[in-house]
Design a protein around this motif. Structure first.
Motif, PDB file in Angstrom:
ATOM      1  N   ILE A  19       8.981  -0.912   8.856  1.00  0.00           N
ATOM      2  CA  ILE A  19       8.506  -2.277   8.615  1.00  0.00           C
ATOM      3  C   ILE A  19       9.634  -3.157   8.104  1.00  0.00           C
ATOM      4  O   ILE A  19       9.818  -4.291   8.560  1.00  0.00           O
ATOM      5  N   ALA A  20      10.412  -2.641   7.156  1.00  0.00           N
ATOM      6  CA  ALA A  20      11.531  -3.408   6.602  1.00  0.00           C
ATOM      7  C   ALA A  20      12.563  -3.739   7.671  1.00  0.00           C
ATOM      8  O   ALA A  20      13.102  -4.848   7.719  1.00  0.00           O
ATOM      9  N   GLU A  56      10.895  -6.301  -0.206  1.00  0.00           N
ATOM     10  CA  GLU A  56       9.622  -6.052  -0.881  1.00  0.00           C
ATOM     11  C   GLU A  56       8.797  -4.998  -0.139  1.00  0.00           C
ATOM     12  O   GLU A  56       8.190  -4.117  -0.763  1.00  0.00           O
ATOM     13  N   ALA A  57       8.771  -5.089   1.186  1.00  0.00           N
ATOM     14  CA  ALA A  57       7.978  -4.138   1.971  1.00  0.00           C
ATOM     15  C   ALA A  57       8.485  -2.711   1.826  1.00  0.00           C
ATOM     16  O   ALA A  57       7.705  -1.754   1.898  1.00  0.00           O
ATOM     17  N   SER A  58       9.792  -2.562   1.610  1.00  0.00           N
ATOM     18  CA  SER A  58      10.360  -1.224   1.454  1.00  0.00           C
ATOM     19  C   SER A  58      10.263  -0.713   0.025  1.00  0.00           C
ATOM     20  O   SER A  58      10.735   0.388  -0.264  1.00  0.00           O
ATOM     21  N   VAL A  59       9.666  -1.508  -0.858  1.00  0.00           N
ATOM     22  CA  VAL A  59       9.587  -1.185  -2.289  1.00  0.00           C
ATOM     23  C   VAL A  59      11.002  -0.984  -2.842  1.00  0.00           C
ATOM     24  O   VAL A  59      11.321   0.024  -3.477  1.00  0.00           O
ATOM     25  N   GLN A  60      11.872  -1.946  -2.536  1.00  0.00           N
ATOM     26  CA  GLN A  60      13.255  -1.979  -3.024  1.00  0.00           C
ATOM     27  C   GLN A  60      14.029  -0.701  -2.680  1.00  0.00           C
ATOM     28  O   GLN A  60      14.778  -0.172  -3.512  1.00  0.00           O
ATOM     29  N   SER A  61      13.852  -0.232  -1.446  1.00  0.00           N
ATOM     30  CA  SER A  61      14.530   1.005  -1.040  1.00  0.00           C
ATOM     31  C   SER A  61      15.295   0.869   0.274  1.00  0.00           C
ATOM     32  O   SER A  61      15.756   1.880   0.816  1.00  0.00           O
ATOM     33  N   TYR A  62      15.438  -0.350   0.789  1.00  0.00           N
ATOM     34  CA  TYR A  62      16.109  -0.564   2.076  1.00  0.00           C
ATOM     35  C   TYR A  62      17.352  -1.426   1.833  1.00  0.00           C
ATOM     36  O   TYR A  62      17.261  -2.649   1.776  1.00  0.00           O
ATOM     37  N   PRO A  63      18.530  -0.812   1.663  1.00  0.00           N
ATOM     38  CA  PRO A  63      19.729  -1.583   1.273  1.00  0.00           C
ATOM     39  C   PRO A  63      20.165  -2.629   2.291  1.00  0.00           C
ATOM     40  O   PRO A  63      20.785  -3.630   1.917  1.00  0.00           O
ATOM     41  N   LYS A  64      19.845  -2.428   3.564  1.00  0.00           N
ATOM     42  CA  LYS A  64      20.273  -3.402   4.570  1.00  0.00           C
ATOM     43  C   LYS A  64      19.670  -4.775   4.320  1.00  0.00           C
ATOM     44  O   LYS A  64      20.295  -5.800   4.595  1.00  0.00           O
ATOM     45  N   ALA A  65      18.448  -4.810   3.776  1.00  0.00           N
ATOM     46  CA  ALA A  65      17.817  -6.102   3.474  1.00  0.00           C
ATOM     47  C   ALA A  65      18.649  -6.870   2.466  1.00  0.00           C
ATOM     48  O   ALA A  65      18.871  -8.082   2.604  1.00  0.00           O
ATOM     49  N   PRO A 100       0.830  -1.208   0.000  1.00  0.00           N
ATOM     50  CA  PRO A 100       0.000   0.000   0.000  1.00  0.00           C
ATOM     51  C   PRO A 100       0.862   1.253   0.000  1.00  0.00           C
ATOM     52  O   PRO A 100       2.060   1.206   0.260  1.00  0.00           O
ATOM     53  N   LYS A 101       0.235   2.378  -0.285  1.00  0.00           N
ATOM     54  CA  LYS A 101       0.954   3.639  -0.305  1.00  0.00           C
ATOM     55  C   LYS A 101       1.240   4.075   1.121  1.00  0.00           C
ATOM     56  O   LYS A 101       0.363   4.568   1.820  1.00  0.00           O
ATOM     57  N   LEU A 102       2.463   3.865   1.531  1.00  0.00           N
ATOM     58  CA  LEU A 102       2.898   4.244   2.867  1.00  0.00           C
ATOM     59  C   LEU A 102       4.034   5.243   2.750  1.00  0.00           C
ATOM     60  O   LEU A 102       4.696   5.339   1.718  1.00  0.00           O
ATOM     61  N   SER A 103       4.263   5.976   3.831  1.00  0.00           N
ATOM     62  CA  SER A 103       5.375   6.916   3.832  1.00  0.00           C
ATOM     63  C   SER A 103       6.696   6.149   3.813  1.00  0.00           C
ATOM     64  O   SER A 103       6.771   4.979   4.191  1.00  0.00           O
TER      65      SER A 103
END
Length: 224
Positions: free
Chosen positions: A120-121, A142-151, A110-113
């Motif tokens: 969440i990530a 996936e939850a970060s919409v491919q924006s969390y490099p630590k994952a 969903p559209k989250l900030s």
């Protein structure tokens, strides 16, 4: 009084900041139990989880992560994590998210900030560390919409520890696209590339390491 009013002009830090600095100092000095006590008093959940993992209290850490993750996922369409693999129902749980009712939410959160997505990530990553489950690192990505490099870094480390070099390189490359100044990622990717004789990737990786930190002798040796 006049003296009391002047304390605000002096720029004195808030009590919470002073206590947080004390907890951080305990952690840097490897006084993890003392740090955990301070973080618990301050209700600083990420650091409480980190300290619990360091102290080997994985059951406590998992309980805290699951509780915080439930709070973060409330009101979103992101499915919760499957139960721990120790439970008998866990083999059937991975099949449920692949059903037609939940598959759209897994691929399109969903559209989250941005801040909400990162929280969440981060919790998915913590849970993946506690359970040693790479699927949870993928869920974080996936939850970060491919924006969390630590994952991606955690996925890369997971494969690196199992000598799955090419998979590790691929994940490090994804992580470095988002955070290109992470020295450890460049170095580890270079080491993995040497294992598969990918000299071009290894040269680029070690060159980036010495560009970011000229004192990194191991990288200089690998470039020689």
């Amino acid at each position: 009084s006049f003296r009391a009013s002047e304390c605000f002009a002096a720029g004195a830090p808030m009590a919470y900041q002073v206590a947080l600095s004390l907890a951080d100092g305990y952690k840097k000095m490897n006084m993890t139990q003392s740090a955990l006590s301070e973080y618990t008093r301050l209700q600083c959940w990420p650091e409480m989880i980190r300290c619990s993992i360091i102290l080997g209290r994985k059951a406590n850490a998992e309980e805290m992560v699951v509780k915080q993750l439930e709070k973060e996922l409330k009101g979103t369409s992101i499915p919760p994590p499957a139960p721990s693999s120790s439970s008998p129902s866990s083999p059937s749980s991975p099949s449920s998210p692949s059903s037609s009712s939940t598959s759209p939410t897994a691929s399109s959160p969903p559209k989250l900030s941005r801040t909400k997505r990162r929280r969440i990530a981060r919790m998915f990553c913590f849970l993946g560390i506690v359970r040693n489950d790479p699927k949870l690192f993928a869920r974080a990505w996936e939850a970060s919409v491919q924006s969390y490099p630590k994952a991606k870094r955690l996925l890369a480390q997971y494969h690196l520890a199992r000598e799955e070099w090419r998979e590790s390189i691929s994940h490090y490359q994804d992580a470095l696209k988002l955070n290109p100044v992470h020295i450890e990622s460049w170095y580890n990717m270079g080491m993995a590339a040497m294992e598969v004789a990918d000299h071009a990737v290894a040269k680029k990786a070690f060159s980036r390491v010495v560009a970011l930190d000229a004192e990194k002798g191991e990288a200089w040796n690998n470039l020689a």
